[in-house]
Design an enzyme around this catalytic site. Structure first.
Site, PDB file in Angstrom:
ATOM      1  CG  ASP A  31      -2.059   0.975   1.106  1.00  0.00           C
ATOM      2  OD1 ASP A  31      -3.209   0.534   0.963  1.00  0.00           O
ATOM      3  OD2 ASP A  31      -1.799   2.205   1.133  1.00  0.00           O
ATOM      4  CG  ASN A  86     -11.783  -0.704   4.274  1.00  0.00           C
ATOM      5  OD1 ASN A  86     -12.090  -1.229   5.344  1.00  0.00           O
ATOM      6  ND2 ASN A  86     -10.662  -0.023   4.122  1.00  0.00           N
ATOM      7  N   GLY A  92     -15.887   2.398   4.122  1.00  0.00           N
ATOM      8  CA  GLY A  92     -14.696   3.241   3.960  1.00  0.00           C
ATOM      9  C   GLY A  92     -13.902   2.947   2.702  1.00  0.00           C
ATOM     10  CD  GLN A  93     -14.758  -0.490  -2.422  1.00  0.00           C
ATOM     11  OE1 GLN A  93     -15.894  -0.823  -2.052  1.00  0.00           O
ATOM     12  NE2 GLN A  93     -14.173  -1.006  -3.485  1.00  0.00           N
ATOM     13  CG  HIS A  99      -8.732  -2.831  -2.236  1.00  0.00           C
ATOM     14  ND1 HIS A  99      -9.657  -2.123  -2.962  1.00  0.00           N
ATOM     15  CD2 HIS A  99      -8.591  -2.170  -1.073  1.00  0.00           C
ATOM     16  CE1 HIS A  99     -10.050  -1.068  -2.268  1.00  0.00           C
ATOM     17  NE2 HIS A  99      -9.432  -1.078  -1.103  1.00  0.00           N
ATOM     18  CG  HIS A 101      -6.717  -2.802   3.185  1.00  0.00           C
ATOM     19  ND1 HIS A 101      -5.964  -1.671   2.952  1.00  0.00           N
ATOM     20  CD2 HIS A 101      -7.956  -2.516   2.723  1.00  0.00           C
ATOM     21  CE1 HIS A 101      -6.715  -0.738   2.379  1.00  0.00           C
ATOM     22  NE2 HIS A 101      -7.932  -1.229   2.234  1.00  0.00           N
TER      23      HIS A 101
HETATM   24  P1  AMP Z   1      -9.688   1.551   0.558  1.00  0.00           P
HETATM   25  O1  AMP Z   1      -9.729   2.874   1.261  1.00  0.00           O
HETATM   26  O2  AMP Z   1     -10.052   0.384   1.406  1.00  0.00           O
HETATM   27  O3  AMP Z   1     -10.445   1.600  -0.740  1.00  0.00           O
HETATM   28  O4  AMP Z   1      -8.153   1.303   0.220  1.00  0.00           O
HETATM   29  C1  AMP Z   1      -7.508   1.821  -0.873  1.00  0.00           C
HETATM   30  C2  AMP Z   1      -6.052   1.750  -0.576  1.00  0.00           C
HETATM   31  O5  AMP Z   1      -5.328   1.891  -1.770  1.00  0.00           O
HETATM   32  C3  AMP Z   1      -5.534   2.842   0.369  1.00  0.00           C
HETATM   33  O6  AMP Z   1      -4.968   2.237   1.518  1.00  0.00           O
HETATM   34  C4  AMP Z   1      -4.503   3.584  -0.472  1.00  0.00           C
HETATM   35  O7  AMP Z   1      -3.392   3.993   0.293  1.00  0.00           O
HETATM   36  C5  AMP Z   1      -4.129   2.542  -1.491  1.00  0.00           C
HETATM   37  N1  AMP Z   1      -3.628   3.043  -2.769  1.00  0.00           N
HETATM   38  C6  AMP Z   1      -4.216   3.944  -3.586  1.00  0.00           C
HETATM   39  N2  AMP Z   1      -3.487   4.111  -4.710  1.00  0.00           N
HETATM   40  C7  AMP Z   1      -2.423   3.278  -4.597  1.00  0.00           C
HETATM   41  C8  AMP Z   1      -1.298   2.987  -5.423  1.00  0.00           C
HETATM   42  N3  AMP Z   1      -1.112   3.582  -6.601  1.00  0.00           N
HETATM   43  N4  AMP Z   1      -0.398   2.078  -4.985  1.00  0.00           N
HETATM   44  C9  AMP Z   1      -0.570   1.463  -3.789  1.00  0.00           C
HETATM   45  N5  AMP Z   1      -1.606   1.690  -2.973  1.00  0.00           N
HETATM   46  C10 AMP Z   1      -2.516   2.589  -3.356  1.00  0.00           C
END
Ligand code: AMP
Length: 113
Positions: A31, A86, A92-93, A99, A101
């Site tokens: 991340d 999420n 909180g997505q 994805h 985490h």
């Molecule tokens: P969510 O808030 O559960 O949708 O998680 C999205 C996640 O994607 C967040 O933790 C961001 O930090 C991560 N994220 C967004 N863009 C990138 C990227 N280009 N490379 C790696 N992580 C990313």
């Protein structure tokens, strides 16, 4: 594949990132804004907007096994880790490509915020 989807661009290799693990169904990478000493993301290769839109059990199973493989690969298996999906606004997505985490390297709290 939606043109603007950042995770589709990562999954296709258009946006290069260091992969921690991969299989036929998905890829794992770190991340960008880690919320724990180890913070990985497991994403499907094909676009699925969220867990709520997922329909393919084999794909979901493969992604979860990939999560376990990736956690093992970065040394989280012994002490444990958390896997979070999420989902939707209240979940909180923020990125609308499914994805998981993987968070580890410290003790997690419960209940989550
Ligand atoms: P969510 O808030 O559960 O949708 O998680 C999205 C996640 O994607 C967040 O933790 C961001 O930090 C991560 N994220 C967004 N863009 C990138 C990227 N280009 N490379 C790696 N992580 C990313």
């Amino acid at each position: 594949m939606p043109e603007a989807c950042i995770f589709c661009r990562i999954a296709s290799g258009e946006l290069p990132v260091a992969l921690i693990a991969e299989n036929d169904h998905g890829v794992v990478f770190r991340d960008l804004h880690p919320q724990a000493p180890a913070h990985l993301l497991v994403i499907p290769r094909r676009h699925v907007a969220s867990l709520a839109e997922a329909t393919d059990g084999a794909e979901l199973g493969a992604l979860l096994l990939l999560a376990a493989d990736a956690a093992r690969a970065v040394g989280l298996a012994d002490r444990g880790y958390r896997v979070v999906a999420n989902t939707g606004a209240d979940g909180g997505q923020t990125v609308h490509h499914l994805h998981f985490h993987i968070l580890g390297g410290r003790a997690m709290h419960w209940p989550p915020g």
